[in-house]
Enzyme design. Sequence first.
Site, short mmCIF file in Angstrom:
data_model
loop_
_atom_site.label_atom_id
_atom_site.label_comp_id
_atom_site.label_asym_id
_atom_site.label_seq_id
_atom_site.Cartn_x
_atom_site.Cartn_y
_atom_site.Cartn_z
N TYR A 135 30.55 -20.07 -37.82
CA TYR A 135 29.32 -20.82 -38.27
C TYR A 135 29.37 -22.42 -38.03
CZ TYR A 135 27.93 -16.26 -40.30
OH TYR A 135 27.60 -15.05 -40.58
N SER A 188 20.59 -11.17 -42.62
CA SER A 188 19.38 -11.65 -42.33
C SER A 188 18.29 -10.83 -43.18
CB SER A 188 18.93 -11.64 -40.93
OG SER A 188 19.53 -12.58 -40.43
N GLY A 192 14.56 -11.53 -42.59
CA GLY A 192 13.95 -11.64 -41.18
C GLY A 192 14.72 -12.47 -40.38
N GLY A 193 15.75 -13.65 -40.95
CA GLY A 193 16.49 -14.63 -40.13
C GLY A 193 15.74 -15.94 -40.46
#
Length: 285
Positions: free
Chosen positions: A53, A207, A210-211
Amino acid sequence: MHTRRIGDIEVSAIGLGAMPMSIEGRPDEARSLATVHAALDAGLTLIDTADAYHRGADEVGHNETLIAKALASHDRGQDVLVATKGGHLRPGDGSWTLDGSPGHLKDACEASLRRLGVEAIGLYQFHRPDPRVPYAESVGAVRDLLDEGKIRMAGISNADPEQIRQANEILGGRLVSVQNQFSPAFRSSEPELRLCDELGIAFLPWSPLGGISRAGELGSAHAPFARIAAAHGVSPQRVCLAWMLAKSPVVVPIPGASRPETIRDSAAAADLVLTPDELAELDAA
C-alpha cells in the site's frame, strides 16, 4: 463496540482498511492520522494494511509506517491488532505485480516487522496467489514464520475454497482468517464465506462498500440498500456493513477510509440491527 474473534484475539466487529491513506488520491498525513485516531476513538481494534500500500517504488511500506506512527501517538494504540500482508508488489507505475516465493515472503515479513516496530506481527496474510509459485510453497513460508514466532497468527487473502482448505492443512489447522473481496456488487466469494463459517475461520471482506471510487455510489447502484437506509435514518454504507455482519459471526468487514467521518459511520454499523425481511431483501438485491 461489539466484538468478534480472529484466532484467539477479540477484535471490534468492524475493522479499518487503511489502503486509501497510502495509494493514489491519498490525503495528507495529518488527515490520515486523524482518520486512524477516529477509528480508535470509535472502538475499532483491527487495522488492515500491507507492504504494497504505497504509490512510488521508493516508498514500499508507506501504509505500515503510517499506521505505526498513528498507533504510537494514541493512548489505545497498543490495543489494536494490526494485520498486514506480503506477496503483492507495486513497481511504481501504478501496476500491481506478484511474488509469492518463500524467500520474498520471509524478507517482506522482516521488513514489515521493522516498519511496524514490533517483535511479532499480530496477523500476517499471504496477499495473493502467485501462479508462478506452487501455493503450498507460499503458504509454507507463512507457516515457517508462524513457527519461528515472527508472526502471531496466519491468514490468506484472495483465496478460493480449495486454497483455504489447503492452507489450513499446511498450517496445521492454524489458519485464522481469509480476506476476500465481497460487496453488494461482488458476491462471488459467498462459497468462501460459507466455508469460513463452517471451519470457524474469520472472513474479512475487503472493499465491502464497493471500493474507493464506488463506495459513495452504493445507494444509487443498489436501491434496496438506499431504501432500508432511509427507513432507519442511516447511510446505505452503514446498512451494507450491518448486512454483512448478519451473514455470519465470522465476518469482520474492513471498510477503507481516509476521512474521520467515514470510519465513524462505518463503526456505527455494528449497532445497526436489520430485520429478517430486510436482510432477505438485501440478499436478493
